[in-house]
Design a protein around this motif. Sequence first.
Motif, PDB file in Angstrom:
ATOM      1  N   ASN A   6       1.231  -1.217  -0.261  1.00  0.00           N
ATOM      2  CA  ASN A   6      -0.061  -0.155  -0.268  1.00  0.00           C
ATOM      3  C   ASN A   6       1.132   1.303  -0.124  1.00  0.00           C
ATOM      4  O   ASN A   6       2.165   1.088   0.160  1.00  0.00           O
ATOM      5  CB  ASN A   6      -1.214   0.035   1.076  1.00  0.00           C
ATOM      6  CG  ASN A   6      -0.105   0.082   2.413  1.00  0.00           C
ATOM      7  OD1 ASN A   6       0.786  -0.168   2.740  1.00  0.00           O
ATOM      8  ND2 ASN A   6      -1.090  -0.527   3.862  1.00  0.00           N
ATOM      9  N   ASN A   7       0.437   2.947   0.315  1.00  0.00           N
ATOM     10  CA  ASN A   7       1.108   3.607  -0.346  1.00  0.00           C
ATOM     11  C   ASN A   7       1.707   4.222   1.154  1.00  0.00           C
ATOM     12  O   ASN A   7       2.536   4.474   0.977  1.00  0.00           O
ATOM     13  CB  ASN A   7      -0.131   5.319  -0.187  1.00  0.00           C
ATOM     14  CG  ASN A   7      -0.850   4.840  -1.211  1.00  0.00           C
ATOM     15  OD1 ASN A   7      -0.330   4.456  -1.828  1.00  0.00           O
ATOM     16  ND2 ASN A   7      -2.121   5.842  -1.183  1.00  0.00           N
ATOM     17  N   ILE A   8       1.930   2.976   2.676  1.00  0.00           N
ATOM     18  CA  ILE A   8       2.690   3.280   3.448  1.00  0.00           C
ATOM     19  C   ILE A   8       3.861   2.181   3.260  1.00  0.00           C
ATOM     20  O   ILE A   8       4.813   1.730   4.456  1.00  0.00           O
ATOM     21  CB  ILE A   8       2.322   3.296   5.470  1.00  0.00           C
ATOM     22  CG1 ILE A   8       1.286   2.248   5.406  1.00  0.00           C
ATOM     23  CG2 ILE A   8       1.923   4.952   4.642  1.00  0.00           C
ATOM     24  CD1 ILE A   8       0.943   2.626   6.173  1.00  0.00           C
ATOM     25  N   GLY A   9       3.480   1.471   2.420  1.00  0.00           N
ATOM     26  CA  GLY A   9       4.870   0.561   2.022  1.00  0.00           C
ATOM     27  C   GLY A   9       4.457  -1.672   2.919  1.00  0.00           C
ATOM     28  O   GLY A   9       5.297  -2.067   2.946  1.00  0.00           O
ATOM     29  N   LYS A  13      -2.246  -7.526   1.565  1.00  0.00           N
ATOM     30  CA  LYS A  13      -2.232  -9.179   2.202  1.00  0.00           C
ATOM     31  C   LYS A  13      -2.790  -9.245   3.746  1.00  0.00           C
ATOM     32  O   LYS A  13      -4.073  -9.260   4.346  1.00  0.00           O
ATOM     33  CB  LYS A  13      -1.817 -10.406   1.631  1.00  0.00           C
ATOM     34  CG  LYS A  13      -2.687 -11.096   2.328  1.00  0.00           C
ATOM     35  CD  LYS A  13      -2.226 -12.628   1.707  1.00  0.00           C
ATOM     36  CE  LYS A  13      -2.720 -14.419   2.086  1.00  0.00           C
ATOM     37  NZ  LYS A  13      -1.802 -14.833   1.465  1.00  0.00           N
ATOM     38  N   SER A  14      -1.852  -8.568   4.121  1.00  0.00           N
ATOM     39  CA  SER A  14      -1.740  -8.200   5.705  1.00  0.00           C
ATOM     40  C   SER A  14      -2.486  -7.223   6.339  1.00  0.00           C
ATOM     41  O   SER A  14      -3.575  -6.914   7.469  1.00  0.00           O
ATOM     42  CB  SER A  14       0.043  -7.556   6.507  1.00  0.00           C
ATOM     43  OG  SER A  14       0.805  -8.909   5.814  1.00  0.00           O
ATOM     44  N   THR A  15      -2.311  -6.136   5.489  1.00  0.00           N
ATOM     45  CA  THR A  15      -3.704  -4.659   5.826  1.00  0.00           C
ATOM     46  C   THR A  15      -4.769  -5.176   5.982  1.00  0.00           C
ATOM     47  O   THR A  15      -5.235  -4.462   6.191  1.00  0.00           O
ATOM     48  CB  THR A  15      -2.766  -3.751   4.852  1.00  0.00           C
ATOM     49  OG1 THR A  15      -3.467  -3.694   3.780  1.00  0.00           O
ATOM     50  CG2 THR A  15      -1.783  -3.067   5.491  1.00  0.00           C
ATOM     51  N   GLN A  16      -4.869  -5.590   4.751  1.00  0.00           N
ATOM     52  CA  GLN A  16      -6.321  -5.893   4.252  1.00  0.00           C
ATOM     53  C   GLN A  16      -7.360  -6.407   6.087  1.00  0.00           C
ATOM     54  O   GLN A  16      -8.040  -6.462   6.173  1.00  0.00           O
ATOM     55  CB  GLN A  16      -7.105  -6.802   3.681  1.00  0.00           C
ATOM     56  CG  GLN A  16      -8.475  -7.125   3.257  1.00  0.00           C
ATOM     57  CD  GLN A  16      -8.690  -7.974   1.505  1.00  0.00           C
ATOM     58  OE1 GLN A  16      -7.690  -8.555   1.217  1.00  0.00           O
ATOM     59  NE2 GLN A  16     -10.053  -7.511   1.256  1.00  0.00           N
ATOM     60  N   GLN A  17      -6.193  -7.778   6.249  1.00  0.00           N
ATOM     61  CA  GLN A  17      -6.610  -8.382   7.830  1.00  0.00           C
ATOM     62  C   GLN A  17      -6.666  -7.204   9.024  1.00  0.00           C
ATOM     63  O   GLN A  17      -8.022  -7.192   9.747  1.00  0.00           O
ATOM     64  CB  GLN A  17      -5.896  -9.257   7.736  1.00  0.00           C
ATOM     65  CG  GLN A  17      -6.834 -10.546   8.442  1.00  0.00           C
ATOM     66  CD  GLN A  17      -5.289 -11.389   8.868  1.00  0.00           C
ATOM     67  OE1 GLN A  17      -4.296 -11.307   8.404  1.00  0.00           O
ATOM     68  NE2 GLN A  17      -6.040 -12.795   9.804  1.00  0.00           N
ATOM     69  N   LEU A  18      -5.894  -6.336   8.648  1.00  0.00           N
ATOM     70  CA  LEU A  18      -5.788  -5.582   9.487  1.00  0.00           C
ATOM     71  C   LEU A  18      -6.843  -4.665   9.780  1.00  0.00           C
ATOM     72  O   LEU A  18      -7.589  -4.835  11.044  1.00  0.00           O
ATOM     73  CB  LEU A  18      -4.163  -4.835   9.854  1.00  0.00           C
ATOM     74  CG  LEU A  18      -3.048  -5.781  10.068  1.00  0.00           C
ATOM     75  CD1 LEU A  18      -1.881  -4.576   9.871  1.00  0.00           C
ATOM     76  CD2 LEU A  18      -3.374  -5.510  12.012  1.00  0.00           C
ATOM     77  N   ILE A  73      -7.723   3.000   9.709  1.00  0.00           N
ATOM     78  CA  ILE A  73      -7.960   2.198   8.716  1.00  0.00           C
ATOM     79  C   ILE A  73      -7.954   2.939   7.336  1.00  0.00           C
ATOM     80  O   ILE A  73      -7.328   2.889   6.527  1.00  0.00           O
ATOM     81  CB  ILE A  73      -9.835   1.615   8.770  1.00  0.00           C
ATOM     82  CG1 ILE A  73      -9.645   0.735  10.023  1.00  0.00           C
ATOM     83  CG2 ILE A  73     -10.527   1.198   7.517  1.00  0.00           C
ATOM     84  CD1 ILE A  73     -10.569   0.606  10.855  1.00  0.00           C
ATOM     85  N   LEU A  74      -7.991   4.026   7.115  1.00  0.00           N
ATOM     86  CA  LEU A  74      -8.048   4.791   5.767  1.00  0.00           C
ATOM     87  C   LEU A  74      -6.336   5.062   6.166  1.00  0.00           C
ATOM     88  O   LEU A  74      -6.508   5.057   4.651  1.00  0.00           O
ATOM     89  CB  LEU A  74      -8.376   6.430   6.734  1.00  0.00           C
ATOM     90  CG  LEU A  74     -10.091   6.433   6.345  1.00  0.00           C
ATOM     91  CD1 LEU A  74     -10.190   8.035   6.829  1.00  0.00           C
ATOM     92  CD2 LEU A  74     -10.601   6.770   5.067  1.00  0.00           C
ATOM     93  N   THR A  75      -5.451   5.419   6.765  1.00  0.00           N
ATOM     94  CA  THR A  75      -4.130   5.212   6.616  1.00  0.00           C
ATOM     95  C   THR A  75      -3.513   3.846   5.906  1.00  0.00           C
ATOM     96  O   THR A  75      -2.626   3.972   4.733  1.00  0.00           O
ATOM     97  CB  THR A  75      -3.363   5.559   8.127  1.00  0.00           C
ATOM     98  OG1 THR A  75      -3.730   6.326   7.959  1.00  0.00           O
ATOM     99  CG2 THR A  75      -1.790   5.563   7.605  1.00  0.00           C
ATOM    100  N   LEU A  76      -4.449   2.699   6.281  1.00  0.00           N
ATOM    101  CA  LEU A  76      -3.917   1.751   5.848  1.00  0.00           C
ATOM    102  C   LEU A  76      -4.777   1.317   4.563  1.00  0.00           C
ATOM    103  O   LEU A  76      -4.282   0.474   3.911  1.00  0.00           O
ATOM    104  CB  LEU A  76      -4.112   0.594   6.768  1.00  0.00           C
ATOM    105  CG  LEU A  76      -3.916   0.395   8.297  1.00  0.00           C
ATOM    106  CD1 LEU A  76      -4.003  -0.902   9.239  1.00  0.00           C
ATOM    107  CD2 LEU A  76      -2.750   0.081   7.521  1.00  0.00           C
ATOM    108  N   ALA A 130       2.295  -8.541  10.365  1.00  0.00           N
ATOM    109  CA  ALA A 130       2.398  -7.484   9.084  1.00  0.00           C
ATOM    110  C   ALA A 130       2.985  -6.090   9.318  1.00  0.00           C
ATOM    111  O   ALA A 130       3.443  -5.511   8.423  1.00  0.00           O
ATOM    112  CB  ALA A 130       1.626  -7.174   9.443  1.00  0.00           C
ATOM    113  N   GLU A 131       5.124  -6.108  10.301  1.00  0.00           N
ATOM    114  CA  GLU A 131       5.702  -5.464  10.316  1.00  0.00           C
ATOM    115  C   GLU A 131       4.511  -4.310  10.130  1.00  0.00           C
ATOM    116  O   GLU A 131       5.336  -2.563   9.736  1.00  0.00           O
ATOM    117  CB  GLU A 131       6.724  -5.100   9.417  1.00  0.00           C
ATOM    118  CG  GLU A 131       7.071  -6.914   9.906  1.00  0.00           C
ATOM    119  CD  GLU A 131       8.814  -6.769   8.830  1.00  0.00           C
ATOM    120  OE1 GLU A 131       8.691  -5.891   7.965  1.00  0.00           O
ATOM    121  OE2 GLU A 131       8.789  -7.929   8.830  1.00  0.00           O
TER     122      GLU A 131
END
Length: 160
Positions: A6-9, A13-18, A73-76, A130-131
């Motif tokens: 994503n935009n923050i690197g 896949k991980s950020t979707q679950q987060l 959530i928006l940041t992700l 997800a680091e």
Amino acid sequence: MAQTTNNIGLEVKSTQQLATQLNELLANYQLFYQNARGFHWNIRGDKFFELHAKFEEIYTDALVKIDEIAERILTLGYTPLHSFSDYVKHAEIKEITGVSEGAKAVEGILGGFKVLLSKERELLKLSEDAEDEGTNALMSDYIREQEKAVWMYSSFLGKK
């Protein structure tokens, strides 16, 4: 080719679950907030002044956390839930109505904290994997604050 970060690197896949888990936390915070607000408005009895002020502290803090979670959530790169029907649908915390007695209201707060802490600990593990230090730091702060609050409200009720 599909974007893998994503935009923050962070891995998509991980950020979707987060984001899914953060939305569940957001929903629970909204119900927790509303319950605390109701306790604040409706509390009666000899502990009125003490609990009225404490419930205001709780819902004011919850409101800040609601905004932080939605913005995370928006940041992700995802959309936070934003309707009360979605909150009710996705929350484990249930509406508590008709409570004006201090001990019952504090029990309701403790029950809410139990759910929030469980969800935050799940998110802490996911964010570590997800680091995602941003979500991890947020959850660590929430957990630390709420563990102390659980101790204090349990002590108020005479529990260990």
